[in-house]
Design an enzyme around this catalytic site. Sequence first.
Site, PDB file in Angstrom:
ATOM      1  N   PHE A 125      -2.708   2.515  -4.402  1.00  0.00           N
ATOM      2  CA  PHE A 125      -2.514   4.347  -4.579  1.00  0.00           C
ATOM      3  C   PHE A 125      -4.105   4.394  -3.550  1.00  0.00           C
ATOM      4  O   PHE A 125      -4.942   3.120  -2.920  1.00  0.00           O
ATOM      5  CB  PHE A 125      -2.537   4.691  -5.140  1.00  0.00           C
ATOM      6  CG  PHE A 125      -1.091   5.652  -4.934  1.00  0.00           C
ATOM      7  CD1 PHE A 125      -0.367   4.721  -5.259  1.00  0.00           C
ATOM      8  CD2 PHE A 125      -1.315   6.456  -3.886  1.00  0.00           C
ATOM      9  CE1 PHE A 125       1.488   4.679  -5.053  1.00  0.00           C
ATOM     10  CE2 PHE A 125       1.040   6.959  -4.315  1.00  0.00           C
ATOM     11  CZ  PHE A 125       1.558   6.151  -4.594  1.00  0.00           C
TER      12      PHE A 125
ATOM     13  N   TYR B 147      -1.250  -1.192  10.806  1.00  0.00           N
ATOM     14  CA  TYR B 147      -1.798  -1.938   9.541  1.00  0.00           C
ATOM     15  C   TYR B 147      -0.399  -1.484   8.702  1.00  0.00           C
ATOM     16  O   TYR B 147      -0.090  -2.337   8.244  1.00  0.00           O
ATOM     17  CB  TYR B 147      -3.117  -0.643   9.638  1.00  0.00           C
ATOM     18  CG  TYR B 147      -3.248  -1.352   7.256  1.00  0.00           C
ATOM     19  CD1 TYR B 147      -3.537  -2.879   7.139  1.00  0.00           C
ATOM     20  CD2 TYR B 147      -3.335  -0.372   6.625  1.00  0.00           C
ATOM     21  CE1 TYR B 147      -3.656  -2.871   5.776  1.00  0.00           C
ATOM     22  CE2 TYR B 147      -3.075  -0.114   5.196  1.00  0.00           C
ATOM     23  CZ  TYR B 147      -3.341  -1.472   4.079  1.00  0.00           C
ATOM     24  OH  TYR B 147      -3.660  -2.276   3.537  1.00  0.00           O
TER      25      TYR B 147
ATOM     26  N   SER C   9       0.232  -1.305  -0.195  1.00  0.00           N
ATOM     27  CA  SER C   9       0.088  -0.427   0.209  1.00  0.00           C
ATOM     28  C   SER C   9       0.356   1.169  -0.062  1.00  0.00           C
ATOM     29  O   SER C   9       2.143   1.312   1.066  1.00  0.00           O
ATOM     30  CB  SER C   9      -0.906   0.024   1.403  1.00  0.00           C
ATOM     31  OG  SER C   9      -1.299   1.080   1.594  1.00  0.00           O
TER      32      SER C   9
ATOM     33  N   LYS D   8       2.573  -3.953   7.064  1.00  0.00           N
ATOM     34  CA  LYS D   8       3.075  -4.140   5.146  1.00  0.00           C
ATOM     35  C   LYS D   8       4.233  -3.568   5.449  1.00  0.00           C
ATOM     36  O   LYS D   8       4.739  -4.192   4.304  1.00  0.00           O
ATOM     37  CB  LYS D   8       1.717  -3.026   4.557  1.00  0.00           C
ATOM     38  CG  LYS D   8       1.188  -2.695   4.875  1.00  0.00           C
ATOM     39  CD  LYS D   8       0.154  -3.978   3.469  1.00  0.00           C
ATOM     40  CE  LYS D   8      -1.137  -4.714   3.776  1.00  0.00           C
ATOM     41  NZ  LYS D   8      -1.282  -6.224   2.631  1.00  0.00           N
TER      42      LYS D   8
HETATM   43  P1  NAD Z   1     -10.894  -7.093   1.715  1.00  0.00           P
HETATM   44  O1  NAD Z   1     -11.161  -7.581   2.756  1.00  0.00           O
HETATM   45  O2  NAD Z   1     -12.092  -7.477   0.425  1.00  0.00           O
HETATM   46  O3  NAD Z   1     -10.494  -8.662   0.648  1.00  0.00           O
HETATM   47  C1  NAD Z   1      -9.674  -9.281   1.984  1.00  0.00           C
HETATM   48  C2  NAD Z   1      -9.665 -10.839   1.932  1.00  0.00           C
HETATM   49  O4  NAD Z   1      -8.679 -11.504   3.313  1.00  0.00           O
HETATM   50  C3  NAD Z   1     -11.179 -10.937   2.411  1.00  0.00           C
HETATM   51  O5  NAD Z   1     -12.176 -11.923   1.166  1.00  0.00           O
HETATM   52  C4  NAD Z   1     -10.807 -11.073   3.788  1.00  0.00           C
HETATM   53  O6  NAD Z   1     -11.986 -12.308   3.630  1.00  0.00           O
HETATM   54  C5  NAD Z   1      -9.485 -12.899   3.605  1.00  0.00           C
HETATM   55  N1  NAD Z   1      -8.669 -12.600   4.478  1.00  0.00           N
HETATM   56  C6  NAD Z   1      -8.617 -12.107   5.324  1.00  0.00           C
HETATM   57  N2  NAD Z   1      -8.286 -12.741   6.281  1.00  0.00           N
HETATM   58  C7  NAD Z   1      -7.625 -13.535   6.046  1.00  0.00           C
HETATM   59  C8  NAD Z   1      -7.379 -14.854   6.435  1.00  0.00           C
HETATM   60  N3  NAD Z   1      -6.394 -14.505   7.453  1.00  0.00           N
HETATM   61  N4  NAD Z   1      -7.547 -15.889   5.402  1.00  0.00           N
HETATM   62  C9  NAD Z   1      -7.807 -15.978   4.093  1.00  0.00           C
HETATM   63  N5  NAD Z   1      -8.646 -15.400   4.141  1.00  0.00           N
HETATM   64  C10 NAD Z   1      -8.109 -13.699   5.096  1.00  0.00           C
HETATM   65  O7  NAD Z   1      -9.706  -6.092   1.076  1.00  0.00           O
HETATM   66  P2  NAD Z   1      -9.642  -5.752  -0.692  1.00  0.00           P
HETATM   67  O8  NAD Z   1      -9.568  -4.046  -0.302  1.00  0.00           O
HETATM   68  O9  NAD Z   1      -9.345  -6.445  -1.578  1.00  0.00           O
HETATM   69  O10 NAD Z   1      -7.290  -5.428  -0.218  1.00  0.00           O
HETATM   70  C11 NAD Z   1      -6.685  -6.908  -0.607  1.00  0.00           C
HETATM   71  C12 NAD Z   1      -5.434  -6.045   0.151  1.00  0.00           C
HETATM   72  O11 NAD Z   1      -5.074  -5.563  -0.627  1.00  0.00           O
HETATM   73  C13 NAD Z   1      -5.364  -6.271   0.865  1.00  0.00           C
HETATM   74  O12 NAD Z   1      -4.142  -6.725   1.685  1.00  0.00           O
HETATM   75  C14 NAD Z   1      -4.996  -4.476   1.911  1.00  0.00           C
HETATM   76  O13 NAD Z   1      -4.288  -4.062   2.452  1.00  0.00           O
HETATM   77  C15 NAD Z   1      -4.424  -4.267   0.362  1.00  0.00           C
HETATM   78  N6  NAD Z   1      -4.444  -3.320   0.296  1.00  0.00           N
HETATM   79  C16 NAD Z   1      -6.039  -2.712  -0.122  1.00  0.00           C
HETATM   80  C17 NAD Z   1      -6.138  -1.090  -0.233  1.00  0.00           C
HETATM   81  C18 NAD Z   1      -7.699  -1.105   0.061  1.00  0.00           C
HETATM   82  O14 NAD Z   1      -7.522   0.668  -0.001  1.00  0.00           O
HETATM   83  N7  NAD Z   1      -8.469  -2.058  -0.663  1.00  0.00           N
HETATM   84  C19 NAD Z   1      -5.245  -0.182  -0.091  1.00  0.00           C
HETATM   85  C20 NAD Z   1      -3.542  -0.182  -0.356  1.00  0.00           C
HETATM   86  C21 NAD Z   1      -3.596  -2.208  -0.325  1.00  0.00           C
HETATM   87  C1  UD1 Z   2      -6.266   5.068   4.229  1.00  0.00           C
HETATM   88  C2  UD1 Z   2      -6.436   4.868   5.192  1.00  0.00           C
HETATM   89  C3  UD1 Z   2      -4.879   3.820   4.410  1.00  0.00           C
HETATM   90  C4  UD1 Z   2      -4.467   2.721   3.352  1.00  0.00           C
HETATM   91  C5  UD1 Z   2      -5.730   3.987   2.508  1.00  0.00           C
HETATM   92  C6  UD1 Z   2      -6.900   3.105   1.233  1.00  0.00           C
HETATM   93  C7  UD1 Z   2      -6.991   6.099   7.005  1.00  0.00           C
HETATM   94  C8  UD1 Z   2      -5.895   7.129   8.018  1.00  0.00           C
HETATM   95  N1  UD1 Z   2      -5.750   6.015   5.967  1.00  0.00           N
HETATM   96  O1  UD1 Z   2      -6.168   6.218   3.294  1.00  0.00           O
HETATM   97  O2  UD1 Z   2      -3.272   3.527   5.405  1.00  0.00           O
HETATM   98  O3  UD1 Z   2      -3.986   2.753   3.097  1.00  0.00           O
HETATM   99  O4  UD1 Z   2      -7.030   4.195   3.258  1.00  0.00           O
HETATM  100  O5  UD1 Z   2      -7.156   1.624   1.724  1.00  0.00           O
HETATM  101  O6  UD1 Z   2      -7.655   5.567   6.890  1.00  0.00           O
HETATM  102  N2  UD1 Z   2     -12.718  11.520   4.046  1.00  0.00           N
HETATM  103  C9  UD1 Z   2     -13.188  11.858   4.166  1.00  0.00           C
HETATM  104  N3  UD1 Z   2     -14.714  11.569   4.972  1.00  0.00           N
HETATM  105  C10 UD1 Z   2     -14.138  10.438   4.736  1.00  0.00           C
HETATM  106  C11 UD1 Z   2     -13.711   9.282   4.890  1.00  0.00           C
HETATM  107  C12 UD1 Z   2     -12.711  10.009   4.076  1.00  0.00           C
HETATM  108  O7  UD1 Z   2     -12.996  13.678   4.089  1.00  0.00           O
HETATM  109  O8  UD1 Z   2     -15.677   9.667   5.996  1.00  0.00           O
HETATM  110  C13 UD1 Z   2     -11.214  12.030   3.645  1.00  0.00           C
HETATM  111  C14 UD1 Z   2      -9.941  11.799   4.397  1.00  0.00           C
HETATM  112  O9  UD1 Z   2      -9.852  13.073   4.915  1.00  0.00           O
HETATM  113  C15 UD1 Z   2      -9.076  11.835   2.842  1.00  0.00           C
HETATM  114  C16 UD1 Z   2     -10.009  11.302   1.695  1.00  0.00           C
HETATM  115  O10 UD1 Z   2     -10.917  11.741   1.605  1.00  0.00           O
HETATM  116  O11 UD1 Z   2      -8.577  13.388   2.634  1.00  0.00           O
HETATM  117  C17 UD1 Z   2      -9.228  10.228   1.390  1.00  0.00           C
HETATM  118  O12 UD1 Z   2      -9.842   9.191   2.575  1.00  0.00           O
HETATM  119  P1  UD1 Z   2      -9.626   7.142   1.910  1.00  0.00           P
HETATM  120  O13 UD1 Z   2     -10.335   6.935   1.406  1.00  0.00           O
HETATM  121  O14 UD1 Z   2     -10.117   6.734   4.108  1.00  0.00           O
HETATM  122  O15 UD1 Z   2      -8.165   7.357   1.426  1.00  0.00           O
HETATM  123  P2  UD1 Z   2      -7.063   7.643   2.876  1.00  0.00           P
HETATM  124  O16 UD1 Z   2      -7.107   9.027   4.122  1.00  0.00           O
HETATM  125  O17 UD1 Z   2      -6.048   8.107   1.912  1.00  0.00           O
END
Ligand code: NAD
Ligand code: UD1
Length: 338
Positions: A178, A149, A125, A153
């Site tokens: 992102f 968290y 991330s 990572k």
């Molecule tokens: P998500 O929660 O939708 O998907 C994660 C999946 O992993 C789920 O289906 C959950 O059931 C499964 N899971 C969790 N713990 C587990 C375990 N112990 N064993 C087996 N399965 C398990 O999340 P996502 O948004 O799809 O994210 C996927 C990956 O990308 C994660 O590692 C997350 O940290 C990373 N990531 C997500 C974002 C985001 O904004 N969504 C941003 C940066 C990185």
């Molecule tokens: C969040 C996580 C980050 C993660 C990323 C993607 C936090 C502090 N950071 O980042 O670690 O990698 O999600 O999953 O949680 N906002 C509002 N109102 C809301 C929600 C968000 O104003 O109800 C604003 C936030 O202040 C920010 C922007 O929207 O400026 C995006 O927020 P968000 O979607 O939570 O993502 P990140 O903060 O970038």
Amino acid sequence: MKRILVTGGAGYIGSHTCVELMNAGHEVFIYDNFSNSSPIAIERVEKITGKAIRFIQGDILDQYLLENTIKASNCDTVIHFAGLKSVGESVKQPINYYENNVVGTLTLLKAMTNCNINKLVFSSSATVYGNPKFLPLTEDHPLSATNPYGNSKLIIEDILRDIHISSPDWSITILRYFNPVGAHSSGLIGEDPRGIPNNLMPYVAQVAIGRLAELTVFGNDYDTADGTGVRDYIHVSDLAKGHLKAIEQIGMPQCSEINLGTGVGYSVIDVINAFKRASNRDIPFRFAERRNGDIATCFADPKLAKEILGWEAELGIKEMCNDHWAWQHKNPEGYGVV
Ligand code: NAD
Ligand code: UD1
């Protein structure tokens, strides 16, 4: 054609990635404990692709089941999405986060080693860059973490780099996402957060559909054009295609870190306005204090992804909002209502 074990494949990014992998002719095997997802997502992926998926309900902390699954699926590559992802929750439950994310990944790495497979794509991330010292964020930006968290990572990235030093034949691609938003253009799969969403786009979508009354905008006094936070939102289908490119290239001994972002930043107000246009609904909001731990601006330098993977994002904020809205509109309760 590759045979790929996809941990967390029923989740938001995993399900979209499975669509792209299967459409490109790869075979996927999903391993997920459904702690934050539903098997319905897998059925929907089958519907989109017209192909059956093999999956098993299992935990990445279960090394025995992982090894049996790797052997049974005959997979040669792993994409590792499984993990917990809420920053706020990680502060309250650090043990749970370190166990699931760090110990879970170590368990997977041990299972892979015992099964003689060494090709891995890992979900990292942009959070590993901490508070940006310069923009756009290049992959060599210093790394730091301010919450469990993000730290999980960072620890996993370090473990992967150490594995590559000790066993240079491993092929490891660390993808730093992102802000993934949007949904598949069919409206059949999308993000289905449990409880009240933490992230902006799902929150906005639930205000638009009427599940939530109003959006709280965290801070309007940042040093940005309109005072609200700026982020690099990326369409989840673009992100999924980035994984496809990574899979098609994996194999050469290497360990690389690659940003998956668009290089363009949008403010909270930009997102509200774009979502209003997409949904044709009002999005009531009010300004409040900054959220603890938030940064003003964050966006990627996406050049390395183009250079190494031949990938760049194609979809803009309009498509992100249109597709997110279509998913929300067709599935107002997420996967809860089929
Ligand atoms: P998500 O929660 O939708 O998907 C994660 C999946 O992993 C789920 O289906 C959950 O059931 C499964 N899971 C969790 N713990 C587990 C375990 N112990 N064993 C087996 N399965 C398990 O999340 P996502 O948004 O799809 O994210 C996927 C990956 O990308 C994660 O590692 C997350 O940290 C990373 N990531 C997500 C974002 C985001 O904004 N969504 C941003 C940066 C990185
Ligand atoms: C969040 C996580 C980050 C993660 C990323 C993607 C936090 C502090 N950071 O980042 O670690 O990698 O999600 O999953 O949680 N906002 C509002 N109102 C809301 C929600 C968000 O104003 O109800 C604003 C936030 O202040 C920010 C922007 O929207 O400026 C995006 O927020 P968000 O979607 O939570 O993502 P990140 O903060 O970038």
